[in-house]
Design an enzyme around this catalytic site. Structure first.
Site, mmCIF file in Angstrom:
data_model
loop_
_atom_site.group_PDB
_atom_site.id
_atom_site.type_symbol
_atom_site.label_atom_id
_atom_site.label_comp_id
_atom_site.label_asym_id
_atom_site.label_seq_id
_atom_site.Cartn_x
_atom_site.Cartn_y
_atom_site.Cartn_z
ATOM 1 N N GLY A 17 37.642 75.030 81.224
ATOM 2 C CA GLY A 17 38.446 76.226 81.420
ATOM 3 C C GLY A 17 38.439 76.639 82.891
ATOM 4 N N CYS A 18 39.434 77.428 83.249
ATOM 5 C CA CYS A 18 39.565 77.787 84.664
ATOM 6 C C CYS A 18 38.431 78.704 85.114
ATOM 7 C CB CYS A 18 40.931 78.420 84.925
ATOM 8 S SG CYS A 18 41.372 79.765 83.813
ATOM 9 N N TYR A 19 38.095 79.709 84.312
ATOM 10 C CA TYR A 19 36.968 80.566 84.685
ATOM 11 C C TYR A 19 35.658 79.780 84.723
ATOM 12 C CZ TYR A 19 39.717 84.941 84.043
ATOM 13 O OH TYR A 19 40.627 85.975 84.134
ATOM 14 N N THR A 24 35.130 76.711 85.347
ATOM 15 C CA THR A 24 35.074 75.853 86.537
ATOM 16 C C THR A 24 34.538 76.628 87.731
ATOM 17 O OG1 THR A 24 36.901 74.470 85.789
ATOM 18 C CG2 THR A 24 36.513 74.555 88.171
ATOM 19 N N SER A 25 35.133 77.793 87.981
ATOM 20 C CA SER A 25 34.726 78.552 89.158
ATOM 21 C C SER A 25 33.298 79.056 89.025
ATOM 22 C CB SER A 25 35.695 79.722 89.383
ATOM 23 O OG SER A 25 35.722 80.578 88.269
#
Lengths: 348, 348, 348, 348
Positions: free
Chosen positions: D151-153, D155-156
């Site tokens: 997921g994008c969150y 990843t960060s």
């Protein structure tokens, strides 16, 4: 004290060409008892206000005057919207019975050592702190003739976390990440604040506890907690002109659940005209408070992480600065506290 | 007629959950003689207004009621902020002495054939047109009990070009390109209006003379010109919520220079409270009129191209819709025309 | 000429710390035959590029060098992204066989009198004009060693209107209103370009035929028309970083209908790799060409107003400047014209 | 394995009409060895892709095909960009030797109980996790034929905090507040995602530990810590289309100072092509990574609050989804990991 319907006080605003000062002027246009009688600024003296603040249509033909104590003499109320370090000298030369409201930082901190560490140099002394929603503060402001308006971030964070600390819902280690619009950074032309840079971009700055609003949060929240608190504060810049969304959290104290937490916030704010604890399930948006003197709050309990999370939305220029200034002026002048202050945000 | 300071009229707003209706409510919050007494909508009946319009804090606990004539009975003033085609039936069932103000298109066009061509179906008839700045219009509105509020684009374009046509500064072939914020497209969820689509993007739509506001501009400007005008109108969508910047031009009539043109506009607008011809060298920005009932205008003569160019900035929701509605209500109720209407934009 | 797969040319970019120069660097990162070998700037010499252009990650550790002819010696290709007036002196000192591409205005205008009127001072002479889509231009660019990249507005307007004039679809009186992102105004810190000022605001500037890109449009379109044209040009600033949406119109010539017009544009652009006439009913958006060397076009005939309306979308920094520079470099170096140039926009 | 310069694999993308799928297509346009051979979607089958994704110019004339296993047969690589719950059934019907990359959530969580709690229903099983920067992950991905893109969150947040936990710089109680652009919420038309609602507004959602990306963060960070961690995660929506700025913090372990912390991060990422620890004093901005597969990181130690603060910027659609998908495809196909992936952000 009874204010007659026709009574007015004259107001002089210095720093009127900047964002905070401009917002004071904007709000004065809707105030029935305060009349903008003069606009002043460090630079730009002699220019039409309309060139510099094109939205202040009714005041477009006012001519900017210098920002010194002599030029500021004769008003009933003086609002200082100046860079920090410039208020004390002016205020000292104004008569004691003039109501002086400082939107800058000079008189917010109680502790000279904190001032020296965060701003440098000698402390100008502290003035009654212009956050009427804090316990006992209204009474103090009612008789004040010198008032220090809180910083925009401290306003949002203090209102978000004071009840939690006051009611011992959390242990006193606060983490705050706040998203701010760009007007908080002022109107000086800087490359990193250009529209081309900020549109489409979110960025962090002042990370690691170095933002100057931190000691003010610590001061306020330590008072609420009755003990020293720590505040980890990270401000971020997001692509909008106005607004602060402060996400605050702290470890839950043993036995605290969502209902307890909610009850504490309701008790703190149900009678406050400008602080709105939203119904469950609705979360604050900065658009909803844009241009209004309103704070929106919501909270959640996260049992997995063991934290209370409180989110506050304010307009940094309105409740965060200029609206607070007029709210305090109302109190100090014996007017109803909400006089002339917008409760409705300008949305969409 | 003299209005006493305590006199109030009740107002019911239908379409109160949309953008235009929400703006009517926002402005009512600052109006000393009009009181929002009920909110209505086609859908959402039974819900708290605060869920749907979170910026309308003082009205958050009002419950949305149905949008039919029976539900709308009993108010002194009814504001209709509905999709076109829905106003006539409701208005017909309201008593003649109720002041009914239609923010929609139903009663703007004089010509049934124009209605049939642009909207289809039978024309509901035209009502007094709510643009008090047009010659003779104020008088008509003072006695009206049915008022058709102009479209947002026609407001900006008519105010921009009527003096030029009235004073024969130009030949009657007008070219308009207008940049609009997205709120003009309404609150219905559509993919092309998603934030992800509109942020960072400018786009054209309704190109080639097919936008439904075109015949309204032609009608207004033909009246001003005393002859038939053509209007080439291209609306564009730009990444902001509110505001219209209309760039209008037409071929200069022989012998017209900048001074002549400026004098004509000054004559038309120097006494108008809401229309501001800016000082030379200053150009309109939509931010300066955001949330205000103000129009900013500026003009230039281009001798190389042989054209007069006039630029107007309005807030599509305020002077473009809801502010105009209250301005007309003020006139129809015998109140000073500017009562309760903000002149100051919310900037930055 | 055949280019082997491993062949590379070195490129030096001056003005690399600005927006246009930064975009040249960005595009070079994706070019298989051009290698960014040095970055230069008027100021900032000695600083890491990463501080000034944080998006240019692979080049972050390059050190900015001075922007003078001596420092720029030794590259195969030199791209000048400097304020106007600074290119000629540098170019004169570079060897004739170095490919010099000027993104500034110095060598765009053919007529010294036009230069003197619009920019002042002595004209540096004109170079082959870097708009390969104009008839005959590709051939000229193939052998050029000095190339003048068009301005961003003229690129969009010329591509939008040249076919109409070339095919005599319209009479030669053009009206253009263009919405531009803020990066077109450059990276110098100015108050009116602050994010706080531009977000949420549309504004006009350079109204009345005074923008310096006007004579370049007149030059290009007069060539296409085979006669002198007039151009009424109004640029507007809208809240986005990149992109131009140019709405162009002119009176229809007798007998021209939509099909004729469409056929003329299809004939002009069907074989162009970077110009896309959209299918009927689809309108250009700047988001669709963001970061791409692509132009989107659409047209409509308005029979009521008697005008042809053409809308073009370009990214001012890509096809409007840096992409055009590399497109021209490809031609001049014997590479396929599309080498290394993105066709896909970065959306949403 | 050696890949010849002319070798290509065909790629089918389903969900190609959405934001994640569109970004996969955009990146494929710049990839030398992967060729977009078919676009598929749940709805819109039969329409031109250009209508739905106008930025994908080179693919505008591709016709959208259905999104079922039969239609997706025959590609070398299949990328699934579908809502969660739809991948497993399709993947089960594709041959084992087809490389299937799932941009959705179905195969990210290891623990069926976590799946049941957060998504409901039966778990489809987990696939190799597509975050090559985690220790040991590259080797696993090199032989995988089924890959779950993070997921994008997560990843960060994982990249931001894994080194701190791995090196025991902090105790395992993480607080994350992330600002996200609106494209993360997808392309379905919803009122609260309208441009009018999101421009000028920051808002929180999914507060109190209820966002579905939370268990994925807990899983990743617990692996890095070698112990169970807690994550207090608050996502916020800010007015931009793309980008995530994640501000993460945790209590400092005893004896950890800034130099120690920095050294740990340098050790973790100095050799990573896509993760950039910025020089001291420079903070991440999402604009700098827009459209790039790059992560920018910076960290600070706050001795007053006793916390380590790490800020990460990623583009949610690129490194956060589609770029990660191609990075993993490169690994699984034996290509250099960085092949065809942009390192440079599209700024300003």
């Amino acid at each position: 004290m009874q204010v007659s319907s026709g009574q007015t006080w004259t107001v002089g605003v210095t720093g009127a060409t900047g964002y905070a000062g401009g917002e004071v002027c904007r709000l004065l246009a809707g105030h029935p008892h305060l009349r903008l009688a003069g606009v002043h600024a460090n630079t730009s003296a002699g220019r039409r206000l309309g060139e510099l603040q094109p939205h202040l249509t009714p005041y477009a033909d006012m001519v900017v005057q210098p920002s010194d104590a002599a030029s500021l003499a004769g008003y009933d109320v003086v609002v200082l919207a100046l860079p920090h370090g410039e208020s004390a000298a002016i205020a000292a030369q104004l008569p004691d019975d003039v109501l002086v409201i400082d939107c800058g930082a000079d008189h917010r901190l109680n502790d000279p050592a904190a001032w020296a560490r965060w701003y440098g140099g000698e402390h100008a002394g502290h003035w009654p702190y212009g956050l009427p929603e804090l316990p006992g503060q209204r009474e103090q402001l009612a008789t004040a003739r010198r008032i220090a308006v809180p910083g925009c971030y401290p306003t949002s964070v203090t209102l978000a976390m004071a009840p939690a600390l006051d009611h011992r819902l959390v242990t006193p280690d606060i983490v705050v990440v706040a998203a701010s619009g760009t007007s908080g950074a002022g109107k000086s032309a800087k490359t990193h604040l250009l529209g081309s840079e900020v549109m489409g971009s979110a960025s962090a700055y002042g990370v690691g506890g170095v933002h100057r609003h931190t000691p003010e949060m610590v001061q306020n929240l330590s008072q609420a907690a009755g003990t020293n608190v720590t505040v980890s504060f990270t401000p971020t810049l997001v692509p909008m002109s106005r607004g602060i969304l402060a996400t605050c959290s702290a470890p839950l104290a043993p036995g605290v659940d969502a209902a307890t937490a909610r009850a504490a916030y309701a008790a703190a704010y149900d009678d406050e005209p400008f602080v709105h604890l939203l119904p469950e399930g609705q979360w604050p948006t900065t658009a909803a408070v844009l241009g209004a003197n309103t704070v929106q709050l919501q909270l959640a309990v996260d049992p997995d992480a063991g934290r209370l999370v409180v989110v506050a939305a304010v307009d940094n220029l309105t409740k965060g600065t200029a609206g607070a200034a007029l709210q305090c002026a109302n109190l100090a002048l014996g007017l109803p506290e909400t006089t002339g202050l917008p409760l409705v945000g300008v949305a969409p």
